[in-house]
Design a protein around this motif. Structure first.
Motif, PDB file in Angstrom:
ATOM      1  N   GLY A  43       0.771  -1.224   0.000  1.00 32.50           N
ATOM      2  CA  GLY A  43       0.000   0.000   0.000  1.00 32.50           C
ATOM      3  C   GLY A  43       0.804   1.277   0.000  1.00 32.50           C
ATOM      4  O   GLY A  43       2.039   1.279  -0.089  1.00 32.50           O
ATOM      5  N   SER A  44       0.062   2.376   0.135  1.00 32.53           N
ATOM      6  CA  SER A  44       0.630   3.716   0.153  1.00 32.53           C
ATOM      7  C   SER A  44      -0.222   4.589   1.059  1.00 32.53           C
ATOM      8  O   SER A  44      -1.417   4.341   1.234  1.00 32.53           O
ATOM      9  N   LEU A  45       0.412   5.606   1.630  1.00 34.62           N
ATOM     10  CA  LEU A  45      -0.346   6.541   2.465  1.00 34.62           C
ATOM     11  C   LEU A  45      -1.159   7.514   1.619  1.00 34.62           C
ATOM     12  O   LEU A  45      -2.049   8.196   2.134  1.00 34.62           O
ATOM     13  N   LYS A  46      -0.838   7.570   0.323  1.00 29.78           N
ATOM     14  CA  LYS A  46      -1.563   8.448  -0.591  1.00 29.78           C
ATOM     15  C   LYS A  46      -2.251   7.609  -1.671  1.00 29.78           C
ATOM     16  O   LYS A  46      -1.740   6.575  -2.099  1.00 29.78           O
ATOM     17  N   LYS A  47      -3.408   8.089  -2.106  1.00 33.43           N
ATOM     18  CA  LYS A  47      -4.137   7.404  -3.156  1.00 33.43           C
ATOM     19  C   LYS A  47      -3.463   7.651  -4.503  1.00 33.43           C
ATOM     20  O   LYS A  47      -3.159   8.787  -4.859  1.00 33.43           O
ATOM     21  N   THR A  48      -3.213   6.586  -5.224  1.00 34.28           N
ATOM     22  CA  THR A  48      -2.609   6.681  -6.551  1.00 34.28           C
ATOM     23  C   THR A  48      -3.386   5.792  -7.513  1.00 34.28           C
ATOM     24  O   THR A  48      -4.355   5.135  -7.125  1.00 34.28           O
ATOM     25  N   LYS A  49      -2.945   5.773  -8.767  1.00 36.01           N
ATOM     26  CA  LYS A  49      -3.602   4.932  -9.757  1.00 36.01           C
ATOM     27  C   LYS A  49      -3.520   3.462  -9.363  1.00 36.01           C
ATOM     28  O   LYS A  49      -4.460   2.688  -9.575  1.00 36.01           O
ATOM     29  N   ARG A  50      -2.391   3.066  -8.754  1.00 38.43           N
ATOM     30  CA  ARG A  50      -2.224   1.674  -8.318  1.00 38.43           C
ATOM     31  C   ARG A  50      -2.850   1.437  -6.953  1.00 38.43           C
ATOM     32  O   ARG A  50      -3.587   0.470  -6.760  1.00 38.43           O
ATOM     33  N   TYR A  51      -2.547   2.320  -6.010  1.00 39.13           N
ATOM     34  CA  TYR A  51      -3.031   2.150  -4.634  1.00 39.13           C
ATOM     35  C   TYR A  51      -4.304   2.979  -4.452  1.00 39.13           C
ATOM     36  O   TYR A  51      -4.243   4.186  -4.193  1.00 39.13           O
ATOM     37  N   LYS A  52      -5.441   2.336  -4.602  1.00 34.41           N
ATOM     38  CA  LYS A  52      -6.709   3.085  -4.621  1.00 34.41           C
ATOM     39  C   LYS A  52      -7.803   2.514  -3.717  1.00 34.41           C
ATOM     40  O   LYS A  52      -8.898   3.072  -3.650  1.00 34.41           O
ATOM     41  N   TYR A  53      -7.506   1.414  -3.015  1.00 33.22           N
ATOM     42  CA  TYR A  53      -8.525   0.801  -2.176  1.00 33.22           C
ATOM     43  C   TYR A  53      -8.251   1.130  -0.710  1.00 33.22           C
ATOM     44  O   TYR A  53      -7.216   0.746  -0.169  1.00 33.22           O
ATOM     45  N   ILE A  73       0.538  -4.026   6.261  1.00 33.07           N
ATOM     46  CA  ILE A  73       0.578  -3.279   5.005  1.00 33.07           C
ATOM     47  C   ILE A  73       2.011  -2.809   4.788  1.00 33.07           C
ATOM     48  O   ILE A  73       2.561  -2.078   5.625  1.00 33.07           O
ATOM     49  N   GLN A  74       2.614  -3.246   3.684  1.00 31.68           N
ATOM     50  CA  GLN A  74       3.977  -2.816   3.362  1.00 31.68           C
ATOM     51  C   GLN A  74       3.905  -1.626   2.422  1.00 31.68           C
ATOM     52  O   GLN A  74       3.351  -1.718   1.323  1.00 31.68           O
ATOM     53  N   LEU A  75       4.464  -0.496   2.861  1.00 33.61           N
ATOM     54  CA  LEU A  75       4.453   0.718   2.059  1.00 33.61           C
ATOM     55  C   LEU A  75       5.564   0.680   1.015  1.00 33.61           C
ATOM     56  O   LEU A  75       6.444  -0.178   1.031  1.00 33.61           O
ATOM     57  N   GLU A  76       5.547   1.636   0.104  1.00 30.33           N
ATOM     58  CA  GLU A  76       6.517   1.667  -1.000  1.00 30.33           C
ATOM     59  C   GLU A  76       7.951   1.808  -0.518  1.00 30.33           C
ATOM     60  O   GLU A  76       8.890   1.348  -1.175  1.00 30.33           O
ATOM     61  N   ASN A  77       8.132   2.441   0.643  1.00 32.89           N
ATOM     62  CA  ASN A  77       9.485   2.611   1.189  1.00 32.89           C
ATOM     63  C   ASN A  77       9.939   1.413   2.020  1.00 32.89           C
ATOM     64  O   ASN A  77      11.006   1.433   2.626  1.00 32.89           O
ATOM     65  N   GLY A  78       9.106   0.363   2.060  1.00 32.94           N
ATOM     66  CA  GLY A  78       9.450  -0.843   2.796  1.00 32.94           C
ATOM     67  C   GLY A  78       8.931  -0.878   4.219  1.00 32.94           C
ATOM     68  O   GLY A  78       8.969  -1.931   4.871  1.00 32.94           O
ATOM     69  N   LYS A  79       8.457   0.246   4.729  1.00 31.98           N
ATOM     70  CA  LYS A  79       7.925   0.291   6.087  1.00 31.98           C
ATOM     71  C   LYS A  79       6.680  -0.571   6.206  1.00 31.98           C
ATOM     72  O   LYS A  79       5.853  -0.637   5.293  1.00 31.98           O
ATOM     73  N   ILE A  80       6.544  -1.255   7.353  1.00 29.91           N
ATOM     74  CA  ILE A  80       5.390  -2.118   7.607  1.00 29.91           C
ATOM     75  C   ILE A  80       4.459  -1.458   8.623  1.00 29.91           C
ATOM     76  O   ILE A  80       4.899  -1.001   9.682  1.00 29.91           O
TER      77      ILE A  80
END
Length: 372
Positions: free
Chosen positions: A127-137, A209-216
């Motif tokens: 996942g991501s903390l921000k909504k993007t085209k890929r991360y949208k749910y 949830i693993q973020l794009e920077n690797g943080k869990i």
């Protein structure tokens, strides 16, 4: 139940001026009556440890360690308060359980001693903390307008609801929540990239949830919208979307990969919706303690009290080897209903996913009641 206790105690304090000590006694009395009713409603048969297959071959010292861990939460219940105190001074699991507990074999309403044991696990989402085209749910926090009330209008909705035009009404269904992404009452923890994985997170109740920077980020169960859980498996079988042999987490996901346009149709037959909270540790069950892989169960708390040691006889869904071991009931689930019904917590990772997704085995269960 909690609201009823609080109202009772507040009224008692207001009119009789009770001390804190008396209030505590009142809570303990209510808990004791509730647990005694639970015990009386069970269909169980007195037995002994020698009749339990695999009991003496199990690692009972490890089982004692898990029981101690869960005692940090279950000791607040009258049934376990004394026994949890004793456990802290014990290191010999075999001696501890034999001396302090009485085993009972469970039966269902048809007098059968076998039920269904399924599995669950702690999923990993991306996942991501921000909504993007890929991360949208979105993974939602507990809604600002969700209330828990004893109002009779919510009796069929697990006492969950909201206020609309000064009237109390049931909370939104899954479909209604999905249809209103701009609801100001909903805050997002993170956005993930797979809608079915998010649904699995709802079913499992906690995950990572693993973020794009690797943080869990660890997320745990926060609340539920009050609507009953409806499994999607039967619907998919009726529609011919999957066969019985394909009926697993893996098989269902493969269907959605090939048929993404069907996902909303299928998922929205389940009105239930789970809201989450960020947690410092891994998966935590309804008891409030961090779950231990292969040693904690989700049960129907109408029949088995949370914190109860439960000896389980079942099979590994992949290897078909026997599983005979002492567990602790530390969680509940919307689909876990019945006397001999449990969800086996497999833990985190690919192996856990593989076992949990395929597990639907017959099993026998014994509860260990603390001696009075």
């Amino acid at each position: 139940m909690k609201n009823s206790i609080l109202i009772l105690l507040f009224s008692t304090f207001l009119f009789l001026g009770c001390s804190n000590k008396n209030e505590i006694k009142k809570i303990e009395l209510i808990e004791k009556v509730d647990l005694e009713k639970k015990e009386a409603s069970n269909r169980m048969e007195l037995t002994n440890f020698y009749n339990i297959e695999g009991f003496f071959e199990d690692d009972l010292n490890y089982a004692l360690d898990v029981f101690k861990k869960d005692c940090k939460r279950s000791k607040r219940y009258v049934l376990f308060k004394d026994i949890c105190h004793k456990a802290q001074f014990e290191t010999n699991g075999r001696k501890f359980f034999i001396i302090n507990f009485q085993p009972y074999k469970l039966y269902d309403s048809k007098s059968s001693d076998e039920g269904i044991i399924t599995g669950y696990y702690e999923p990993l989402l991306y996942g991501s903390l921000k909504k993007t085209k890929r991360y949208k749910y979105p993974v939602y926090k507990i809604p600002k307008n969700l209330i828990v009330s004893d109002d009779v209008k919510l009796k069929d909705y697990k006492l969950r609801g909201k206020i609309v035009d000064n009237k109390i009404v049931p909370y939104d269904t899954r479909a209604q929540i999905e249809a209103n992404p701009n609801n100001s009452n909903l805050e997002v923890i993170a956005y993930v990239d797979d809608k079915y994985d998010l649904f699995s997170l709802h079913v499992q109740g906690s995950g990572k949830i693993q973020l794009e920077n690797g943080k869990i980020i660890n997320v745990g169960y926060g609340q539920q919208n009050g609507w009953p859980f409806t499994g999607i498996g039967s619907y998919m079988l009726e529609k011919g979307y999957v066969t019985r042999n394909e009926m697993s987490i893996q098989g269902i996901k493969n269907f959605f990969i090939k048929n993404p346009s069907k996902i909303d149709e299928v998922l929205n037959i389940n009105d239930s919706y789970i809201f989450f909270r960020i947690s410092k540790e891994g998966a935590a069950g309804s008891l409030g303690s961090v779950l231990t892989a292969k040693r904690n169960l989700a049960v129907d708390s109408d029949f088995i009290a949370l914190g109860m040691p439960v000896f389980l006889n079942t099979k590994n869904p992949v290897t078909k080897q026997s599983i005979n071991q002492l567990m602790v009931a530390a969680d509940v689930g919307g689909a876990i209903k019945g006397e001999i019904r449990a969800d086996f917590f497999w833990g985190f990772g690919p192996e856990a996913f593989d076992y949990a997704g395929r597990m639907k085995e017959k099993g026998k269960m014994y509860i260990l009641m603390p001696k009075k």
